[in-house]
Motif scaffolding. Structure first.
Motif, short mmCIF file in Angstrom:
data_model
loop_
_atom_site.label_atom_id
_atom_site.label_comp_id
_atom_site.label_asym_id
_atom_site.label_seq_id
_atom_site.Cartn_x
_atom_site.Cartn_y
_atom_site.Cartn_z
N VAL A 68 -82.58 150.99 3.72
CA VAL A 68 -83.74 150.92 2.59
C VAL A 68 -83.17 150.44 1.28
O VAL A 68 -83.80 149.66 0.70
CB VAL A 68 -84.54 152.14 2.59
CG1 VAL A 68 -85.55 152.13 1.35
CG2 VAL A 68 -85.34 152.60 3.84
N LEU A 69 -81.92 151.07 0.90
CA LEU A 69 -81.47 150.40 -0.33
C LEU A 69 -81.08 148.83 -0.38
O LEU A 69 -81.55 148.20 -1.45
CB LEU A 69 -80.10 151.32 -0.72
CG LEU A 69 -79.43 151.17 -1.81
CD1 LEU A 69 -80.38 151.58 -2.94
CD2 LEU A 69 -78.23 152.03 -2.03
N LEU A 70 -80.55 148.45 0.80
CA LEU A 70 -80.12 146.79 0.73
C LEU A 70 -81.53 146.32 0.75
O LEU A 70 -81.65 145.29 -0.02
CB LEU A 70 -79.43 146.81 2.10
CG LEU A 70 -77.90 147.32 1.98
CD1 LEU A 70 -77.36 147.30 3.54
CD2 LEU A 70 -77.07 146.47 1.17
N GLN A 71 -82.54 146.58 1.52
CA GLN A 71 -83.67 145.82 1.46
C GLN A 71 -84.28 145.82 0.16
O GLN A 71 -84.98 144.81 -0.39
CB GLN A 71 -84.54 146.49 2.68
CG GLN A 71 -84.33 146.00 4.00
CD GLN A 71 -85.18 146.91 4.95
OE1 GLN A 71 -86.04 147.55 4.65
NE2 GLN A 71 -84.94 146.56 6.52
N SER A 72 -84.46 147.04 -0.49
CA SER A 72 -84.93 147.05 -1.82
C SER A 72 -84.25 146.13 -2.69
O SER A 72 -84.97 145.46 -3.86
CB SER A 72 -85.32 148.39 -2.06
OG SER A 72 -83.91 148.91 -2.41
N ALA A 73 -82.87 146.42 -2.54
CA ALA A 73 -81.97 145.52 -3.74
C ALA A 73 -82.37 144.02 -3.55
O ALA A 73 -82.43 143.32 -4.63
CB ALA A 73 -80.73 145.89 -3.60
N LEU A 74 -82.14 143.53 -2.29
CA LEU A 74 -82.36 142.09 -2.04
C LEU A 74 -83.75 141.67 -2.45
O LEU A 74 -83.98 140.44 -2.78
CB LEU A 74 -82.15 141.89 -0.51
CG LEU A 74 -80.73 142.02 0.09
CD1 LEU A 74 -80.64 141.85 1.50
CD2 LEU A 74 -79.74 141.03 -0.56
N SER A 75 -84.97 142.51 -2.33
CA SER A 75 -86.19 142.08 -2.64
C SER A 75 -86.28 142.04 -4.26
O SER A 75 -87.03 141.02 -4.75
CB SER A 75 -87.23 143.08 -1.99
OG SER A 75 -87.07 144.39 -2.60
N VAL A 85 -72.12 144.61 -1.68
CA VAL A 85 -73.07 143.42 -2.11
C VAL A 85 -73.89 143.64 -3.26
O VAL A 85 -74.33 142.79 -4.01
CB VAL A 85 -73.95 142.92 -0.85
CG1 VAL A 85 -75.01 141.66 -0.82
CG2 VAL A 85 -72.98 142.87 0.49
N LEU A 86 -74.20 145.10 -3.44
CA LEU A 86 -75.17 145.34 -4.65
C LEU A 86 -74.50 145.32 -5.91
O LEU A 86 -73.24 145.52 -6.25
CB LEU A 86 -75.72 146.70 -4.42
CG LEU A 86 -76.32 146.85 -2.85
CD1 LEU A 86 -76.95 148.18 -2.69
CD2 LEU A 86 -77.69 145.94 -2.75
N ASP A 87 -75.32 145.14 -7.07
CA ASP A 87 -74.79 145.16 -8.30
C ASP A 87 -75.73 146.37 -9.09
O ASP A 87 -77.15 146.23 -9.00
CB ASP A 87 -75.22 143.80 -9.20
CG ASP A 87 -74.39 143.00 -8.88
OD1 ASP A 87 -73.18 143.05 -8.39
OD2 ASP A 87 -74.69 141.64 -8.85
#
Length: 532
Positions: free
Chosen positions: A18-25, A119-121
């Motif tokens: 969920v964290l990766l999906q929300s960050a990429l969106s 991948v996230l900032d």
């Protein structure tokens, strides 16, 4: 435990997904207020707390076990190996149980999942107070939300995920009820073990006290033997001191005679010093008078030089005015001669115009009379200027005489300066003599002080008995079996070992002996002053 580990691993997978999906969106760096990020930290906290041991200690919550171990090490040197083995215990087994999440394979899987978060900032600025205030409860609403933008092909997968999540929530509730019962049983067991530990602690305290008593008894026996040996040595030293006292009494009489002679010398030197100081003051007064006279002479010279310069300027102005008056006189005489020539010519040429010429002559005569008056006035001014010139010449002669007098004063000044230099040399020689006399006096005073100290040592300081002193004179700590009594060989008082650890050679002892800290500093200062 297996079900808990599996459920926590699945929750970690869901939170990371969920964290990766929300960050990429979003397409930007995540803040601390981002809800999926907060839930990720909560799940991470649950994973780390799984199987964490509770620290049990009979010493207290904020104290460690290493303080008592160090005390045991000091009392019993054989316990050093035990203390080092306790310090080198493994750390991870201390904190986690054997079936904990971080000790099994699921922990390695979670570590591999965390690699994907590179991948996230994120832009995080969390304080300790904020972290403490957060409630460590997992919010399942994020993972149970219905997303309307999904395609029809993914609806089946979404339904299966929702059913899996529902089953997980039911199992988690069931497991929580089981853990509550286990915790109550654990609390009862802990209370029983606590009572048993308290009984064991009382038994261990009595054993430790017995061992410490035995060790202190052995130390006391050793100290008693040492004290007995020191008593024998002190008796020998006392006999030697009595012999030295007899020698010092003979030296005392000789030193008293030398004291009297030194006192006579000091009185004579003090009288000479007073006379030399009076001579110095007289020489300084003479130098001040000569200096004031020289300053007055220089000031008068400057004033006279200024007056001469002003007189020279006035003479130059008078000479220029005299030249101007002479030029005017020459011009008037030329005009008169021209007028007379014209009158002769007119008489010869115009005999018929006598009346007109006579009128002109009368006018010319009037002009001549006016010019003669001007000439007379100019002659009078010239005579006055000549008188002023003579007066100025007289004043210049007087100034020249005064200059000669000033030159004589300068010669006298040079002579006085030479005398002053000679007097300064004499003063410097006298000051050197005074300094030498002062050094001799200081040396004699130091000798007097040393002699007085020797006399005091010969007369004998109040050598306190061991029974009279119950505490150290400097630090005022009471004497005990571990804190022994020591005499200062200079003042005779009783000190502890820390306050009398220095040794110095005294005049009454051939070898360095024990001295207290205050006597040590005093003797060192006197030695440094005598050396300087």
């Amino acid at each position: 435990m297996m079900e808990e580990r599996a459920n926590l691993m699945h929750m970690m997978k869901l939170s990371i997904k969920v964290l990766l999906q929300s960050a990429l969106s979003l397409g930007r760096s995540l803040d601390a207020d981002h809800a999926p990020l907060q839930q990720f930290f909560v799940v991470m906290e649950h994973c780390l707390k799984h199987g964490l041991k509770v620290k049990k200690s009979f010493i207290g919550q904020n104290k460690s076990f290493f303080g008592p171990l160090e005390l045991v090490e000091k009392l019993c040197p054989e316990a050093s190996d035990i203390a080092t083995s306790v310090r080198n215990l493994p750390e991870l087994n201390e904190f986690y149980e054997p079936e904990a999440l971080m000790m099994e394979e699921e922990g390695m899987v979670i570590v591999g999942l965390l690699v994907g978060l590179n991948v996230l900032d994120a832009n995080l600025c969390l304080k300790g107070e904020d972290l403490d205030s957060q409630v460590g409860v997992i919010d399942f609403s994020l993972y149970l939300k219905d997303v309307q933008d999904l395609d029809s092909g993914r609806e089946h997968e979404r339904i299966t995920d929702v059913l899996d999540q529902k089953n997980y929530v039911e199992e988690l509730n069931r497991h929580l009820s089981c853990t509550v019962g286990d915790l109550q049983t654990k609390i009862d067991g802990l209370e029983k073990t606590n009572s048993k530990l308290q009984e064991e602690i009382t038994k261990q305290d009595t054993k430790v006290e017995l061992e410490t008593y035995k060790q202190t008894r052995q130390g006391l026996d050793e100290m008693y033997s040492d004290v007995w040996k020191q008593l024998k040595e002190e008796k020998k030293v006392r006999l030697e001191l009595e012999k030295e006292l007899e020698l010092q009494i003979g030296m005392k009489t000789e030193m008293e005679i030398a004291m009297k002679l030194l006192e006579k010398d000091t009185h004579e030197k003090q009288d000479t010093l007073v006379a030399l100081r009076q001579q110095l003051e007289e020489v300084k007064a003479i130098n001040l008078q000569m200096f004031h006279k020289v300053q007055n002479a220089e000031n008068s010279l400057q004033q006279k030089n200024e007056a001469i310069a002003s007189f020279e300027g006035k003479t130059n102005q008078i000479m220029s005015s005299m030249k101007q008056m002479e030029e005017r006189l020459q011009q008037a005489e030329r005009a008169r001669q021209g007028a007379e020539d014209r009158s002769h010519k007119l008489q010869q040429e115009f005999s018929g115009r006598v009346s007109a010429l006579q009128l002109q002559l009368s006018q010319l005569r009037d002009q001549c009379s006016g010019l003669e008056k001007e000439l007379k006035s100019e002659k009078e001014q010239r005579q006055a200027l000549q008188r002023e010139l003579q007066h100025e010449r007289d004043t210049s002669c007087l100034l020249q005489t005064e200059l000669q007098q000033v030159e004589g004063l300068k010669k006298e000044l040079r002579e006085l300066q030479d005398e002053k230099a000679e007097l300064q040399k004499v003063c410097e020689e006298q000051e050197q003599a005074l300094q030498e006399m002062g050094l001799h006096l200081s040396q004699s005073k130091l000798k007097m002080e040393d002699i007085k100290e020797v006399n005091k040592a010969l007369k004998g300081h109040t050598w306190l008995k061991d029974d009279e002193a119950t505490y150290c004179k400097q630090c005022e700590k009471e004497f005990s079996i571990s804190r022994r009594k020591h005499h200062c060989r200079n003042c005779g008082h009783i000190f502890c070992n820390t306050c009398s650890s220095n040794e110095l050679a005294l005049p009454s002892y051939p070898k360095p002996v024990r001295v207290c800290d205050s006597c040590h500093t005093l003797l060192l200062q006197r030695c440094s002053s005598t050396a300087s």
